[in-house]
Design a protein around this motif. Structure first.
Motif, PDB file in Angstrom:
ATOM      1  N   VAL A  87       8.030   5.296   5.636  1.00  0.00           N
ATOM      2  CA  VAL A  87       9.205   4.596   5.175  1.00  0.00           C
ATOM      3  C   VAL A  87       8.877   3.319   4.559  1.00  0.00           C
ATOM      4  O   VAL A  87       9.606   2.729   3.698  1.00  0.00           O
ATOM      5  CB  VAL A  87      10.226   4.437   6.560  1.00  0.00           C
ATOM      6  N   ALA A  88       8.089   2.680   5.211  1.00  0.00           N
ATOM      7  CA  ALA A  88       7.569   1.311   4.359  1.00  0.00           C
ATOM      8  C   ALA A  88       6.905   1.545   2.889  1.00  0.00           C
ATOM      9  O   ALA A  88       7.341   0.615   2.198  1.00  0.00           O
ATOM     10  CB  ALA A  88       6.826   0.479   5.327  1.00  0.00           C
ATOM     11  N   TRP A  89       6.041   2.445   2.827  1.00  0.00           N
ATOM     12  CA  TRP A  89       5.491   2.619   1.532  1.00  0.00           C
ATOM     13  C   TRP A  89       6.859   2.984   0.487  1.00  0.00           C
ATOM     14  O   TRP A  89       6.832   2.753  -0.423  1.00  0.00           O
ATOM     15  CB  TRP A  89       4.476   3.964   1.707  1.00  0.00           C
ATOM     16  N   PHE A  90       7.659   3.651   0.963  1.00  0.00           N
ATOM     17  CA  PHE A  90       8.879   4.415   0.382  1.00  0.00           C
ATOM     18  C   PHE A  90       9.849   3.081  -0.193  1.00  0.00           C
ATOM     19  O   PHE A  90       9.999   2.773  -1.306  1.00  0.00           O
ATOM     20  CB  PHE A  90       9.655   5.360   1.003  1.00  0.00           C
ATOM     21  N   ASN A  91      10.092   2.238   0.849  1.00  0.00           N
ATOM     22  CA  ASN A  91      10.677   1.025   0.568  1.00  0.00           C
ATOM     23  C   ASN A  91      10.094   0.214  -0.336  1.00  0.00           C
ATOM     24  O   ASN A  91      10.791  -0.422  -1.275  1.00  0.00           O
ATOM     25  CB  ASN A  91      11.377   0.424   1.684  1.00  0.00           C
ATOM     26  N   LYS A 111       6.834  -2.836  13.424  1.00  0.00           N
ATOM     27  CA  LYS A 111       6.958  -2.505  11.857  1.00  0.00           C
ATOM     28  C   LYS A 111       8.279  -1.783  11.483  1.00  0.00           C
ATOM     29  O   LYS A 111       8.575  -2.137  10.434  1.00  0.00           O
ATOM     30  CB  LYS A 111       6.001  -1.284  11.867  1.00  0.00           C
ATOM     31  N   GLN A 112       9.111  -1.262  12.561  1.00  0.00           N
ATOM     32  CA  GLN A 112      10.435  -0.939  12.324  1.00  0.00           C
ATOM     33  C   GLN A 112      11.306  -2.097  11.874  1.00  0.00           C
ATOM     34  O   GLN A 112      12.242  -1.893  11.125  1.00  0.00           O
ATOM     35  CB  GLN A 112      11.044   0.017  13.313  1.00  0.00           C
ATOM     36  N   ALA A 113      11.177  -3.010  12.702  1.00  0.00           N
ATOM     37  CA  ALA A 113      12.144  -4.174  12.472  1.00  0.00           C
ATOM     38  C   ALA A 113      11.560  -4.752  11.070  1.00  0.00           C
ATOM     39  O   ALA A 113      12.744  -5.446  10.445  1.00  0.00           O
ATOM     40  CB  ALA A 113      11.756  -4.992  13.673  1.00  0.00           C
ATOM     41  N   TRP A 114      10.461  -4.849  10.705  1.00  0.00           N
ATOM     42  CA  TRP A 114      10.043  -5.525   9.400  1.00  0.00           C
ATOM     43  C   TRP A 114      10.855  -4.753   8.334  1.00  0.00           C
ATOM     44  O   TRP A 114      11.402  -5.276   7.458  1.00  0.00           O
ATOM     45  CB  TRP A 114       8.538  -5.316   9.450  1.00  0.00           C
ATOM     46  N   CYS A 115      10.733  -3.368   8.589  1.00  0.00           N
ATOM     47  CA  CYS A 115      11.180  -2.442   7.349  1.00  0.00           C
ATOM     48  C   CYS A 115      12.795  -2.503   7.468  1.00  0.00           C
ATOM     49  O   CYS A 115      13.282  -2.595   6.277  1.00  0.00           O
ATOM     50  CB  CYS A 115      10.733  -1.136   7.736  1.00  0.00           C
ATOM     51  N   ASN A 116      13.293  -2.373   8.563  1.00  0.00           N
ATOM     52  CA  ASN A 116      14.670  -2.693   8.342  1.00  0.00           C
ATOM     53  C   ASN A 116      15.372  -4.186   7.964  1.00  0.00           C
ATOM     54  O   ASN A 116      16.210  -4.291   7.390  1.00  0.00           O
ATOM     55  CB  ASN A 116      15.278  -2.539   9.876  1.00  0.00           C
ATOM     56  N   LEU A 117      14.550  -5.117   8.390  1.00  0.00           N
ATOM     57  CA  LEU A 117      14.592  -6.426   8.084  1.00  0.00           C
ATOM     58  C   LEU A 117      14.692  -6.284   6.233  1.00  0.00           C
ATOM     59  O   LEU A 117      15.692  -7.078   5.597  1.00  0.00           O
ATOM     60  CB  LEU A 117      13.872  -7.572   8.429  1.00  0.00           C
ATOM     61  N   CYS A 164       8.500  -8.133   3.617  1.00  0.00           N
ATOM     62  CA  CYS A 164       8.798  -7.600   4.805  1.00  0.00           C
ATOM     63  C   CYS A 164       7.997  -6.147   4.964  1.00  0.00           C
ATOM     64  O   CYS A 164       7.364  -5.768   6.185  1.00  0.00           O
ATOM     65  CB  CYS A 164      10.131  -7.491   5.157  1.00  0.00           C
ATOM     66  N   TYR A 165       8.233  -5.480   3.924  1.00  0.00           N
ATOM     67  CA  TYR A 165       7.626  -4.180   3.825  1.00  0.00           C
ATOM     68  C   TYR A 165       6.267  -4.115   3.950  1.00  0.00           C
ATOM     69  O   TYR A 165       5.258  -3.298   4.630  1.00  0.00           O
ATOM     70  CB  TYR A 165       7.973  -3.575   2.404  1.00  0.00           C
ATOM     71  N   GLU A 166       5.366  -5.325   3.423  1.00  0.00           N
ATOM     72  CA  GLU A 166       3.858  -5.411   3.191  1.00  0.00           C
ATOM     73  C   GLU A 166       3.716  -5.718   4.762  1.00  0.00           C
ATOM     74  O   GLU A 166       2.624  -5.294   5.270  1.00  0.00           O
ATOM     75  CB  GLU A 166       3.540  -6.670   2.433  1.00  0.00           C
ATOM     76  N   LYS A 167       4.513  -6.715   5.361  1.00  0.00           N
ATOM     77  CA  LYS A 167       4.433  -6.965   6.908  1.00  0.00           C
ATOM     78  C   LYS A 167       4.067  -5.581   7.742  1.00  0.00           C
ATOM     79  O   LYS A 167       3.380  -5.473   8.716  1.00  0.00           O
ATOM     80  CB  LYS A 167       5.121  -7.975   7.581  1.00  0.00           C
ATOM     81  N   ALA A 168       5.188  -4.883   7.420  1.00  0.00           N
ATOM     82  CA  ALA A 168       5.512  -3.520   8.192  1.00  0.00           C
ATOM     83  C   ALA A 168       4.028  -2.633   8.075  1.00  0.00           C
ATOM     84  O   ALA A 168       3.448  -2.052   8.968  1.00  0.00           O
ATOM     85  CB  ALA A 168       6.415  -2.404   7.861  1.00  0.00           C
ATOM     86  N   LEU A 169       3.462  -2.688   6.594  1.00  0.00           N
ATOM     87  CA  LEU A 169       2.258  -2.074   6.541  1.00  0.00           C
ATOM     88  C   LEU A 169       0.915  -2.535   7.067  1.00  0.00           C
ATOM     89  O   LEU A 169       0.017  -1.903   7.479  1.00  0.00           O
ATOM     90  CB  LEU A 169       2.090  -1.709   4.961  1.00  0.00           C
TER      91      LEU A 169
END
Length: 592
Positions: A114-118, A58-64, A101-106
């Motif tokens: 963090v993903a929801w925020f982004n 998840k962190q990699a998805w968010c960072n990507l 990417c954020y959706e994949k993190a979630l």
């Protein structure tokens, strides 16, 4: 041997596939991306490598996703090296936008704040970040922030507080929302953000726009702050915040007695700068800030009016920016160069005599015309602008018609329009409309009487009744007395308009405001001229002439015979032929 080698490779691959080493490799790739990449891989490639190893990281998805947004922003800013395909990621041969990417993190963790925020920030910027594929979220921006804040912990270190403060701030900018079953309006969101981090100028600015609020900082007691206090906090922390400077100036304008510092920075007792100084700071930050130039010009012009005749007063109506001095006129010119659609500024430029906008020189009349033709048309401000145009010789009727369109309840404008109209019906209609808006408009009553009377509030009034109405409002109203006398004696048309018959025979008594007067034309002419002996108005010459025809009379304490009456008429108008004829007759009789 060949078969053994293949079987051995298959066993090794199967063993490698079953080892939990991919997760560690994914973390290493992610860390590499966080550090800016290596010699052969940029951050985006590092995150893609991490996700090729572990698609659930998840962190990699968010960072990507964040890296893709950075790339697209560089492209939008015109920086080289950012191609369209660069802000699309490829993981296991599938394409992903930042939002996806954020959706994949979630998908990996629905509680990943963090993903929801982004994702919320991304959804809130849809005009900027367009979707590449068809996978779109069913959440609005503030719903994403709500989801993020559901995960807010009680204990947070200073750095974490700044992050959570930002999420509260974003929730406020998207209209507020509900967190942990508690509803938060925009103001409450900004207050929460400041309680976590009171060092953010934008949050103070937005709280100021909400009228201020009660903020507790560093576990201190709650303090209620006004809008201007919030804007001041904003510019204290972010001195380059031009909107905060502008809004601080606007709020101070609404506070009576706030002087502060003038546009030259002179000290005063107020804790805040003056409005003019605030606007000066705004245009110093952004020389293209048209509204701030306009407001600065308005303040300088006010200072100029206040300082006329005062020693050293000229210092208060000159603003200095980067070693250049600006007058109000120059500020208005700058404002209109930035934005030619500011109708109020066109009016103000006209009031200071006009100026040069762009390369075009415009006198004050041209500025006023530009103001009334600039959207929004028929703005309340345009009433004064049309009045200014009238004073400069613009067709009176056109000006008054526009004023009555802007403000149909302006009885004075209806009365004046009646005077400018050509036909009796048009005049009568205008006077009736003036009286419909204000039954105490003595001039309109007199005007209606001069046109043969009319209807007001469904009641019909004869000419004499109209003049009496005017006199009940002002018993010293000279022209009404003159018209009343002209009606009674039929000596002349009221105000030179349409004659009419009297419904009260001469010699009877009239009661006006409790006082009885003789109902004679002569008495009316005497009262008309009382206090107007030296007036040159058109009706005065007729009153003197008619009084002469009634053998003269007494005005105030002085008696006038026929000859003196005709002479007074000629003093009003030397070309008044009727009076000249009668005066010459009287002179001939005296000689004879």
């Amino acid at each position: 041997n060949w078969l053994w080698a293949v079987e051995s490779m298959q066993r090794d691959m199967q063993q490698l596939w079953n080892q939990p080493l991919f997760s560690k490799d994914a973390e290493e790739w992610c860390e590499c991306g966080n550090n800016g990449g290596d010699e052969t891989n940029d951050p985006k490639s590092c995150y893609e490598q991490a996700l090729n190893v572990d698609p659930t990281f998840k962190q990699a998805w968010c960072n990507l996703g964040t890296e893709l947004e950075k790339i697209k922003k560089r492209k939008a800013q015109g920086k080289e090296g950012a191609k369209e395909e660069d802000w699309i990621a490829t993981v296991k041969e599938l394409k992903y936008t930042a939002k996806q990417c954020y959706e994949k993190a979630l998908e990996s963790d629905q509680t990943f704040a963090v993903a929801w925020f982004n994702l919320g920030a991304h959804v809130g910027a849809n005009d900027y970040f367009s979707d590449y594929g068809v996978n779109v979220s069913n959440y609005t921006a503030n719903q994403c922030y709500e989801k993020a804040l559901e995960q807010e912990p009680e204990d947070k270190n200073p750095e974490a507080k700044k992050v959570w403060s930002k999420i509260w701030y974003n929730l406020g900018t998207t209209g507020g929302g509900q967190v942990k079953n508690i509803k938060y309006e925009k103001r409450a969101c900004f207050v929460k953000a400041l309680e976590l981090n009171d060092d953010d100028g934008n949050t103070w600015y937005n709280l100021g726009n909400q009228g201020g609020g009660e903020v507790s900082r560093n576990q201190a007691a709650v303090k209620k702050l006004t809008s201007e206090e919030c804007f001041w906090e904003a510019v204290t922390r972010t001195p380059e915040h031009k909107e905060a400077w502008y809004n601080l100036g606007q709020n101070l304008l609404q506070k009576s007695g706030t002087e502060g510092k003038d546009a030259k920075g002179e000290e005063s007792s107020s804790p805040f700068p003056s409005p003019g100084e605030c606007f000066r700071r705004a245009v110093e930050i952004d020389p293209e800030y048209g509204m701030a130039w306009y407001r600065l010009g308005s303040e300088l012009e006010k200072n100029k009016e206040k300082s006329q005749g005062k020693e050293g007063g000229d210092r208060t109506w000159i603003a200095t920016l980067k070693n250049e001095n600006y007058t109000a006129q120059q500020c208005f010119e700058k404002a209109l160069t930035c934005n030619s659609g500011n109708k109020h500024c066109w009016y103000q430029l006209g009031t200071v005599g006009g100026g040069t906008v762009g390369s075009k020189k415009m006198d004050k009349k041209a500025c006023f015309l530009k103001a009334v033709k600039t959207e929004p048309i028929n703005h309340p401000q345009d009433k004064q602008t049309w009045r200014s145009l009238m004073s400069l010789g613009h067709p009176q009727k056109e000006c008054l018609e526009n004023i009555t369109n802007i403000d149909p309840k302006d009885s004075n404008a209806w009365y004046e329009l009646g005077l400018e109209s050509k036909t009796p019906d048009e005049k009568r209609n205008c006077f009736q409309r003036a009286l419909m808006e204000d039954t105490k408009h003595k001039e309109a009553w007199c005007g209606l009487g001069s046109q043969g009377g009319g209807s007001v509030d469904a009641e019909k009034y004869e000419p004499l009744e109209c003049f009496l109405k005017a006199l009940h409002l002002d018993e010293k109203y000279g022209i009404a007395w003159y018209n009343l006398g002209a009606v009674l004696a039929k000596d002349d048309d009221p105000q030179g308009q349409n004659g009419c018959l009297s419904s009260i025979p001469q010699g009877k008594k009239l009661t006006i405001n409790g006082k009885e007067i003789d109902c004679t034309a002569k008495e009316c002419y005497q009262k008309a001229l009382s206090g107007n002996e030296d007036s040159k108005e058109d009706w005065c010459k007729k009153a003197w002439y008619n009084l002469g025809n009634h053998q003269g009379g007494q005005v105030n304490t002085q008696k006038y015979n026929k000859t003196k009456c005709y002479k007074k008429a000629l003093e009003c108008d030397a070309k008044y032929s009727k009076a000249k004829t009668e005066y010459d007759k009287q002179q001939a009789c005296l000689i004879a």
